[in-house]
Motif scaffolding. Structure first.
Motif: not given
Length: 349
Positions: A340-344
């Protein structure tokens, strides 16, 4: 932001032939002005019963408010008569239901169904109300509203019917809009359009929204705060970032672990074992304990209180007790959070 709604220790039961079903067991939360609060949980968790109770729409005589307060602008709705609630329902607090087809009268033109509320609650004459109805249809993205206002529900697609239901709910400029699973019956593309519409409405009108859903991913990019419900209780509540990036309750771990992400296409999704408890006889301790691989001995005998994680984040799990063993969330959940954090984006959207 000032508090518009305060729900305090709400308990709701249904009297059935088999006994008393304890559907809501001590739910407490606040709703601020201009805020979107998502209430998330499996079917049977009590989220829809909570929303129906806020609207004064519990089925009688089976549904009973056992205790608690629902303070709307300082007044307790629990103490209001049906006649008093009729003045609040639709005007101050409106609701969008899951199935738009059953929410609309098939024998009435769409325009008349919007006009009714405008005449009753806003005191408009028919010409004024029709003009406003056309404006509302345009606001929710119905093309050619001056033509569509004279059509019947069967002449609209599922997504368009849901837009009409939202227009009806917004007709009297309510302070609170409750959306109960408003996108469940829609395909993914239309679902995204309705969610975007609700974000625009919240931004433009400053209406406070309570969004009821079973799917964390649906509200991830819509809500300001999230309350996770299980077995009639809120087990975790916090900002969207609190719940998605720093979840503390094992049930929330399970919900997050079961969500697909773009980075984990080949990874097997996590499945929460077992089934929700029988609310005729709720468990003595933590209701989630029988399905929780991280359950402690105390979970079988004592219900956990709400532990404070931060000023905005609380969770009801004994794992947060200072004497509890240090247990980390499952690696599969951690990988999803990293995704989730990687893709925003949250929920693989």
């Amino acid at each position: 932001m000032s508090k518009l709604l305060e729900v305090k220790d709400l308990r709701v039961s249904f009297n059935t032939y088999n006994g008393e079903v304890q559907a809501v067991r001590g739910v407490s939360f606040d709703l601020n002005e201009g805020e979107t609060l998502a209430i998330v949980g499996e079917s049977g968790s009590g989220k829809s019963v909570t929303s129906s109770t806020l609207m004064g729409l519990l089925p009688k005589p089976a549904g009973v408010i056992k205790s608690g307060q629902i303070l709307f602008q300082g007044e307790d709705l629990v103490k209001k008569s049906e006649k008093e609630m009729q003045k609040i329902r639709g005007k101050e607090i409106s609701m969008v239901f899951q199935d738009p087809l059953s929410s609309l009268n098939p024998t009435m033109k769409i325009g008349n169904q919007i006009i009714e509320g405008l005449i009753k609650h806003q005191g408009m004459n028919r010409a004024e109300a029709k003009k406003k109805a056309i404006e509302l249809l345009d606001q929710v993205g119905i093309p050619h509203p001056e033509i569509r206002v004279n059509q019947y529900p069967h002449q609209f697609s599922g997504g368009m019917r849901q837009r009409v239901v939202i227009a009806i709910a917004l007709a009297c400029n309510p302070k609170i809009l409750i959306a109960d699973e408003p996108t469940t019956a829609l395909d993914v593309t239309i679902q995204a359009q309705i969610l975007e519409l609700m974000k625009e409405i919240q931004r433009d009108t400053k209406t406070s929204i309570i969004f009821i859903t079973h799917d964390l991913g649906v509200v991830a990019n819509v809500a300001d705060r999230v309350a996770v419900m299980y077995a009639g209780k809120i087990v975790e509540i916090g900002t969207v970032d609190d719940v998605f990036y720093n979840p503390k309750h094992p049930y929330t771990w399970g919900l997050l672990g079961s969500m697909p992400t773009l980075d984990a296409e080949d990874e097997e999704l996590y499945t929460i074992p077992g089934t929700p408890p029988d609310m005729l006889n709720p468990p003595k301790g933590d209701a989630f304990a029988p399905r929780n691989e991280f359950a402690l001995e105390i979970d079988a005998v004592m219900e956990p209180p709400m532990f404070k994680v931060s000023d905005t984040h609380y969770a009801a799990t004994w794992l947060l007790h200072k004497n509890a063993p240090k247990i980390e969330m499952p690696e599969s959940v951690r990988r999803r959070i990293e995704g989730f954090a990687k893709t925003g984006k949250k929920g693989g959207e």
